[in-house]
Structure formats: structure tokens, C-alpha cells
Design an enzyme around this catalytic site. Structure first.
Site, PDB file in Angstrom:
ATOM      1  N   CYS A   1       0.816  -1.217   0.000  1.00 16.51           N
ATOM      2  CA  CYS A   1       0.000   0.000   0.000  1.00 16.51           C
ATOM      3  C   CYS A   1       0.850   1.267   0.000  1.00 16.51           C
ATOM      4  CB  CYS A   1      -0.925   0.007   1.208  1.00 16.51           C
ATOM      5  SG  CYS A   1      -2.123  -1.336   1.202  1.00 16.51           S
TER       6      CYS A   1
ATOM      7  N   ASP B   1       2.836   2.458   2.522  1.00 16.09           N
ATOM      8  CA  ASP B   1       3.242   2.887   3.864  1.00 16.09           C
ATOM      9  C   ASP B   1       3.118   1.716   4.816  1.00 16.09           C
ATOM     10  OD1 ASP B   1       3.605   5.838   3.536  1.00 16.09           O
ATOM     11  OD2 ASP B   1       1.508   5.725   2.960  1.00 16.09           O
TER      12      ASP B   1
ATOM     13  N   CYS C   1       6.199   7.896   3.370  1.00 15.78           N
ATOM     14  CA  CYS C   1       6.487   9.299   3.074  1.00 15.78           C
ATOM     15  C   CYS C   1       6.899  10.053   4.331  1.00 15.78           C
ATOM     16  CB  CYS C   1       5.263   9.955   2.449  1.00 15.78           C
ATOM     17  SG  CYS C   1       3.839  10.012   3.563  1.00 15.78           S
TER      18      CYS C   1
ATOM     19  N   CYS D   1      -1.679   8.864   7.341  1.00 11.57           N
ATOM     20  CA  CYS D   1      -0.449   8.553   8.075  1.00 11.57           C
ATOM     21  C   CYS D   1      -0.701   8.562   9.585  1.00 11.57           C
ATOM     22  CB  CYS D   1       0.644   9.556   7.716  1.00 11.57           C
ATOM     23  SG  CYS D   1       1.155   9.474   5.986  1.00 11.57           S
TER      24      CYS D   1
END
Length: 272
Positions: free
Chosen positions: A35, A37, A60, A104
Site C-alpha cells: 500500500c 506505507d 512518506c 499517516c
């Protein structure tokens, strides 16, 4: 280009507590390399207090920053206190994240939740993902993950759900299902789904054409939609209404009232 707070940039450039705890008491994982992350969270306990925490993240800058700030947030806290941390708390501690990067902070919360299952057990920390129906097959996002994101963060659009969970961010085939889930939740809560600018414009035009204009025509007048700027609706009264001394009253007490009732309570009507 997304704008990042100084805290996000700091934790990305100088991440805290990076690494692995070999004799960790608790380990939590979230996300996946497929995916884009992934996060592995290690926790060392002193009784029921988190003595140390480290992380390994692939992703990221926002993923690194969210993981870094999360370890700082939980070190020194009891497990009961840590269990109350939400993804909104993580984002808030970073002085905010771009909407497109909120997933995130969600990943951080899910890793913490996964770790706590090792202490409390599956029964007390509900495993909302195991055996769940997958809604987004591209990013392996479950039905419960989407429900939770909608409820906790007050999401009203498919785009917002994508920002928080990634669901719908690839092929887009699940967007219809996500939209139905949002509408079901908002209807249950007595709220209205947020319209896109295009949807709002179309609905304003429809209400004017089908409900407002026919009423004005009965008295020899009419109305023309000129422009829409944000929540300001600019119209032109025509026919008998154009020179009527009560034109302003008609705009506010009739036109604006109907549009606020049928479309959006924040709309303002102006004569041009």
C-alpha cells in the site's frame, strides 16, 4: 504542493526513537509495503507504564513524522492513557497534517491499537479488521476501517475518506460503496452529506427553476441566476419583481429562505 507544519518537517528530518527494541514487550504493525506505507511499533514496559518506544517506518515524510511524534506521545504514559490516543491527537500534536496525508496519522493509531492487543488481549481491544469485509481491494481497506474513519473524524465526502484511509485512491471502483456508507452514517446522525461545488451549483439552479421561479411568475415576476461565488448567490429579479419596492424583502424573506432550507443554511442571496 502540500504545506507542512514546522513540527512535521522537524520530525521528518530528525525522527525520534527510530529503530528496534529486541526485547520489546509489545509490538504493533499497521499498513503494508504493497500500500506504500507501513509501520512497526515497539514498546517496552515498566509495569503498565511505557518506558520506551521505537519505530520502523517505510513511507512518506508524513508517515515518518506521525510515527516519530507517536513514540514521544506514549513514552511515560500508562497503557490506559495511551489507549485513549486517536489519529486526531497525533495530527494535532504535529500542528496538523494536509488532508491528503491524514492516513499517516491513522496508520500510527492502528499500530498502537495493534500493540495494545498484546497486553489486553483480543477481547478487550476489539480486532476490527480480522475477518472483515474488504471494501478497497487496491489498498486492502476494510469496512470497519472506513466506518471508524468516518465516525472519529466527521468525514462527509469520498475524497476525505480517501485522504484518511487511501480507500478509493487507485482504481476508484469502491467509491460508490464509500459514498453510500457516508450517506448512511450521516442520515443516521441526522446530518446532510457535504456537497461538492458542482453539486451545490446544480441544486441551487434546480431549486430556483422548479420552486422559486414558478411562485414569482404567478405575480408577473421572475428570477435569473447570474453567478455563485462560494456561499453568495447572485440573482437578478425580472418582470414585475424588478421594480417592486419590496424586492429586497422578496430576496431575503422568500428566495434566500427557500435556498437555505433546500440547499445550504449558510447561503446568502444578492441582487445584481
Amino acid at each position: 504542493m502540500w504545506e507542512y507544519s514546522e513540527k512535521v518537517l522537524d520530525h521528518y528530518r530528525n525522527p525520534r526513537n527510530v529503530g528496534k527494541i529486541d526485547d520489546a514487550d509489545l509490538i504493533g504493525e499497521a499498513g503494508s509495503l504493497a500500500c506504500g506505507d507501513s509501520l512497526k511499533l515497539y514498546i517496552k514496559l515498566d509495569g503498565n507504564v511505557i518506558k520506551d518506544a521505537k519505530f520502523q517506518t517505510f513511507g512518506c515524510g508524513s508517515a515518518v513524522a506521525s510515527s516519530s511524534i507517536l513514540t514521544e506521545m506514549i513514552i511515560g504514559k500508562t497503557l490506559e492513557e495511551a489507549a485513549k490516543i486517536t489519529n486526531k491527537d497525533i495530527a494535532r500534536e504535529l500542528d496538523g497534517l494536509p488532508q491528503e496525508k491524514m492516513h499517516c496519522s491513522v496508520m500510527g493509531h492502528e499500530a498502537l491499537e495493534d500493540a495494545l492487543k498484546g497486553y489486553y488481549g483480543e477481547d478487550e481491544i476489539e480486532d476490527t479488521h480480522a475477518g472483515e469485509k474488504i471494501i478497497c481491494t487496491c489498498f486492502n481497506v476494510t469496512e470497519n476501517q472506513i466506518w471508524e474513519a468516518i465516525k472519529v473524524n466527521g468525514l462527509k465526502t469520498v475524497e476525505e475518506v480517501t485522504n484518511y484511509t487511501k480507500a478509493g485512491g487507485a482504481c476508484g471502483r469502491c467509491k460508490g460503496v464509500i459514498k453510500d456508507m457516508i450517506e448512511t452514517y450521516l442520515k443516521k446522525e441526522g446530518k446532510q452529506p457535504e456537497m461538492t461545488p458542482a453539486q451545490k451549483i446544480l441544486k441551487i439552479g434546480k431549486v430556483i427553476d422548479q420552486q422559486i421561479s414558478p411562485q414569482l411568475q404567478k405575480d408577473g415576476g421572475d428570477i435569473e441566476l447570474i453567478d455563485i461565488e462560494g456561499n453568495k448567490v447572485k440573482v437578478k429579479l425580472t418582470g414585475m419583481c424588478s421594480g417592486c419596492k419590496n424586492a429586497q424583502m422578496t430576496l431575503k424573506n422568500f428566495v434566500e429562505t427557500i435556498l437555505r432550507e433546500k440547499v445550504d443554511s449558510s447561503l446568502e442571496v444578492e441582487q445584481v
